[in-house]
Design a protein around this motif. Structure first.
Motif, PDB file in Angstrom:
ATOM      1  N   ASP A 170      -3.377   5.780   5.797  1.00  0.00           N
ATOM      2  CA  ASP A 170      -4.024   5.155   4.648  1.00  0.00           C
ATOM      3  C   ASP A 170      -5.158   6.008   4.088  1.00  0.00           C
ATOM      4  O   ASP A 170      -6.057   6.415   4.801  1.00  0.00           O
ATOM      5  CB  ASP A 170      -4.557   3.771   5.037  1.00  0.00           C
ATOM      6  CG  ASP A 170      -4.625   2.851   3.837  1.00  0.00           C
ATOM      7  OD1 ASP A 170      -5.506   3.059   2.993  1.00  0.00           O
ATOM      8  OD2 ASP A 170      -3.779   1.943   3.728  1.00  0.00           O
ATOM      9  N   GLU A 171      -5.073   6.267   2.778  1.00  0.00           N
ATOM     10  CA  GLU A 171      -6.089   7.003   2.025  1.00  0.00           C
ATOM     11  C   GLU A 171      -6.232   8.451   2.501  1.00  0.00           C
ATOM     12  O   GLU A 171      -7.318   9.041   2.450  1.00  0.00           O
ATOM     13  CB  GLU A 171      -7.447   6.277   2.062  1.00  0.00           C
ATOM     14  CG  GLU A 171      -8.305   6.599   0.863  1.00  0.00           C
ATOM     15  CD  GLU A 171      -9.386   5.575   0.579  1.00  0.00           C
ATOM     16  OE1 GLU A 171      -9.860   5.527  -0.560  1.00  0.00           O
ATOM     17  OE2 GLU A 171      -9.737   4.802   1.492  1.00  0.00           O
ATOM     18  N   PRO A 197      -2.385  -2.161  -1.832  1.00  0.00           N
ATOM     19  CA  PRO A 197      -1.629  -3.352  -2.236  1.00  0.00           C
ATOM     20  C   PRO A 197      -0.414  -3.033  -3.091  1.00  0.00           C
ATOM     21  O   PRO A 197       0.602  -3.735  -3.014  1.00  0.00           O
ATOM     22  CB  PRO A 197      -2.665  -4.160  -3.038  1.00  0.00           C
ATOM     23  CG  PRO A 197      -3.978  -3.748  -2.488  1.00  0.00           C
ATOM     24  CD  PRO A 197      -3.823  -2.287  -2.162  1.00  0.00           C
ATOM     25  N   ILE A 198      -0.469  -1.958  -3.885  1.00  0.00           N
ATOM     26  CA  ILE A 198       0.639  -1.594  -4.761  1.00  0.00           C
ATOM     27  C   ILE A 198       1.589  -0.602  -4.096  1.00  0.00           C
ATOM     28  O   ILE A 198       2.806  -0.700  -4.224  1.00  0.00           O
ATOM     29  CB  ILE A 198       0.081  -1.023  -6.084  1.00  0.00           C
ATOM     30  CG1 ILE A 198      -0.570  -2.149  -6.892  1.00  0.00           C
ATOM     31  CG2 ILE A 198       1.159  -0.327  -6.900  1.00  0.00           C
ATOM     32  CD1 ILE A 198      -1.248  -1.695  -8.162  1.00  0.00           C
ATOM     33  N   SER A 199       1.032   0.366  -3.361  1.00  0.00           N
ATOM     34  CA  SER A 199       1.860   1.437  -2.796  1.00  0.00           C
ATOM     35  C   SER A 199       2.834   0.949  -1.725  1.00  0.00           C
ATOM     36  O   SER A 199       3.995   1.367  -1.692  1.00  0.00           O
ATOM     37  CB  SER A 199       0.963   2.535  -2.221  1.00  0.00           C
ATOM     38  OG  SER A 199       0.289   3.228  -3.239  1.00  0.00           O
ATOM     39  N   LEU A 200       2.369   0.090  -0.822  1.00  0.00           N
ATOM     40  CA  LEU A 200       3.238  -0.320   0.288  1.00  0.00           C
ATOM     41  C   LEU A 200       4.463  -1.102  -0.167  1.00  0.00           C
ATOM     42  O   LEU A 200       5.585  -0.801   0.271  1.00  0.00           O
ATOM     43  CB  LEU A 200       2.434  -1.107   1.318  1.00  0.00           C
ATOM     44  CG  LEU A 200       1.857  -0.307   2.489  1.00  0.00           C
ATOM     45  CD1 LEU A 200       2.966   0.199   3.402  1.00  0.00           C
ATOM     46  CD2 LEU A 200       1.005   0.848   2.003  1.00  0.00           C
ATOM     47  N   THR A 226       2.745  10.899   5.737  1.00  0.00           N
ATOM     48  CA  THR A 226       2.333  10.890   4.344  1.00  0.00           C
ATOM     49  C   THR A 226       1.242   9.842   4.146  1.00  0.00           C
ATOM     50  O   THR A 226       0.687   9.314   5.108  1.00  0.00           O
ATOM     51  CB  THR A 226       3.532  10.654   3.404  1.00  0.00           C
ATOM     52  OG1 THR A 226       3.113  10.848   2.053  1.00  0.00           O
ATOM     53  CG2 THR A 226       4.095   9.261   3.559  1.00  0.00           C
ATOM     54  N   SER A 227       0.936   9.544   2.894  1.00  0.00           N
ATOM     55  CA  SER A 227      -0.173   8.662   2.561  1.00  0.00           C
ATOM     56  C   SER A 227       0.243   7.687   1.476  1.00  0.00           C
ATOM     57  O   SER A 227       1.266   7.873   0.809  1.00  0.00           O
ATOM     58  CB  SER A 227      -1.365   9.512   2.093  1.00  0.00           C
ATOM     59  OG  SER A 227      -2.446   8.700   1.666  1.00  0.00           O
ATOM     60  N   ASP A 228      -0.573   6.656   1.288  1.00  0.00           N
ATOM     61  CA  ASP A 228      -0.310   5.703   0.204  1.00  0.00           C
ATOM     62  C   ASP A 228      -1.107   6.020  -1.049  1.00  0.00           C
ATOM     63  O   ASP A 228      -0.729   5.643  -2.151  1.00  0.00           O
ATOM     64  CB  ASP A 228      -0.579   4.272   0.658  1.00  0.00           C
ATOM     65  CG  ASP A 228      -1.972   4.094   1.249  1.00  0.00           C
ATOM     66  OD1 ASP A 228      -2.659   5.102   1.509  1.00  0.00           O
ATOM     67  OD2 ASP A 228      -2.388   2.939   1.457  1.00  0.00           O
TER      68      ASP A 228
END
Length: 513
Positions: free
Chosen positions: A195-196, A236-239, A438-440
């Motif tokens: 995350d981030e 909230p949007i990426s996942l 990877t990341s969100d």
């Protein structure tokens, strides 16, 4: 004496206003991010805390009236006015839910020094008023507190009613799918969403004092994409986008068991729980699936899982323990700190985040080293704030560092990559597993850190038994990850060259922004 008692009780109640707000005024949408609703121990603790503080305040003022001269009593009035900083901060905390710049986003605007200067200015102004106009100001403040005394009856009545009607049923996880008998089926896929995690701060403008040997090692034996873009600007949007393979425009929390998702190009929101997801697809191919989640309550929403655990975002309201004995003192302590700052060193929220990290690490290791799981997702709560890791000592002792502490959490991520690699090597699951880190989304406070930003995210894909690295430099949206990993499970992508070719053929299907 009656007026003093009324003021003491009302003042004590308002001191705990933030906690009352967390326990009594959370909305249906707030329940989405909660592991459990507040329980009887939470309500009992805050009522006892209010009563204790009220009796202490009343006892002190009674002693002062009895033993101090009229001239000396002015010191009590000054102390009373200075003590009002506590309930005023509680009011600020509650209002910050509607006005975000009353809390941490203010640091992005003013910086740490700017916020400290603002706080010092307000403190000096308050001290001047308390000393210069103590008698009149104390009388006005006392009258206001007497006027809002009925608020005490309202909060206590609501607390008793909610404690008596506690029901956590709606917060239970969905039933899991039965385990399939195809143990050890290959290829295995393990997808880490860190995350981030910021691309630029990791690979372009890295802090020279923060070595990242494990990330560099993984990069050297993987497909390293240097122009991957996130599926959304925030978790909230990426996942939901990652797990459904569709770009999400917006989301709306809809109680503890549902997320309403509006996809790009769609005219209305749809329930996330009813959308096909990557776990269902993998399970349909004969793979046991596992989710070790954070933030989103995937275990309550998603189908197709044979294993699922999740943890909530560390906030003040969920960082005080679960028993009356731990909640009672921690509620009082929380009045003097925030999620990110504490005069006691690490805040309760930092302690909670440390515990969540270790729980996710240990649970993630258990599935990564268990060959019966064929498709796994581990959502790591780092390098996302709060920043908890001191790279100088290698200990979880960092505190009060909301911006520059990100470097420490990057170092912790590097350490975590090594922990997983060594454990999987020892278990014999590393070489036969396709691993994606990877990341969100990038670090949202990067400009506050060093004045620059970059929209890219890290994307490191190690194929099974891969020994040599390649660089993939074409831009693509990481929303393609669902389709790419399903192609791996189907056996259509098995080498780094296959993965690069697949990205070449599909990257133009989705815009990068």
């Amino acid at each position: 004496m009656r007026r003093d008692l009324a003021i003491a009780f009302s003042l004590a109640n308002i001191c705990y206003l933030r906690i009352w707000s967390e326990l009594l005024t959370y909305r249906w949408s707030d329940a989405y991010l909660m592991k459990l609703p507040p329980g009887p121990a939470d309500y009992a603790a805050v009522m006892v805390n209010v009563l204790i503080l009220a009796l202490v305040l009343f006892g002190l003022v009674t002693l002062a009236r009895r033993y101090l001269s009229k001239r000396a009593f002015m010191l009590v009035e000054v102390a009373f006015l200075l003590f009002l900083a506590l309930p005023l901060n509680a009011i600020r905390s509650v209002l910050s839910n509607r006005f975000p710049y009353l809390k941490s986003p203010l640091f992005a605007v003013l910086g740490t020094r700017g916020v400290a200067l603002l706080a010092l200015t307000i403190a000096c102004a308050g001290l001047f008023i308390a000393v210069r106009y103590h008698r009149r100001a104390a009388h006005i403040a006392g009258s206001i507190l007497v006027a809002v005394l009925p608020f005490c009856a309202i909060t206590f009545a609501q607390a008793i009613w909610k404690a008596a009607h506690y029901n956590p049923t709606a917060y239970a996880s969905r039933p899991l799918e039965p385990l399939l008998a195809a143990h050890g089926k290959t290829p295995r896929v393990l997808w880490f969403i860190c995350d981030e995690w910021d691309y630029r701060l990791t690979f372009v403008d890295r802090n020279p004092a923060i070595p990242m040997p494990e990330i560099d090692r993984l990069r050297s034996v993987s497909l390293f994409a240097d122009h991957a873009h996130p599926p959304g600007p925030e978790t909230p949007i990426s996942l939901p986008g990652y797990f459904t393979g569709r770009l999400v425009k917006s989301v709306e929390y809809d109680g503890p068991r549902e997320l309403q998702v509006t996809y790009r190009g769609a005219g209305h929101a749809v329930p996330w729980s009813r959308q096909p997801n990557v776990f269902e697809s993998a399970y349909g191919m004969g793979f046991n699936t596992a989710l070790v989640g954070w933030f989103h309550p995937g275990c309550r929403i998603l189908n197709g899982l044979t294993f699922c655990e999740w943890w909530e975002l560390a906030m003040q309201h969920n960082s005080m323990g679960h028993t009356f004995g731990t909640i009672l003192p921690d509620q009082t302590r929380s009045l003097f700190e925030t999620t990110l700052f504490s005069p006691f060193g690490q805040s309760l929220s930092l302690h909670q985040h440390i515990g969540v990290y270790h729980d996710i690490l240990n649970t993630g290791l258990s599935i990564a080293t268990d060959p019966k799981y064929g498709f796994m997702v581990v959502h790591l709560p780092i390098p996302h704030a709060p920043n908890i890791y001191d790279p100088r000592t290698g200990q979880f002792t960092l505190s009060n560092s909301p911006i520059h502490g990100y470097w420490g959490n990057l170092a912790l991520l590097d350490r975590t990559v090594g922990v997983f690699r060594h454990a999987m090597k020892a278990a014999g699951t590393w070489d036969n597993t396709v691993v994606l880190f990877t990341s969100d989304h990038p670090y949202r406070e990067s400009e506050a850190l060093d004045g620059k930003s970059d929209p890219r995210i890290p994307y490191i894909l190690k194929m099974a038994s891969q020994e040599n690295g390649i660089v993939y430099s074409q831009p693509f949206n990481a929303i393609l990850t669902e389709d790419l990993l399903l192609a791996v499970l189907r056996g259509e992508v098995s080498t780094p060259a296959d993965a690069a070719g697949w990205l070449d053929r599909n990257r133009t299907r989705v815009p990068v922004n």
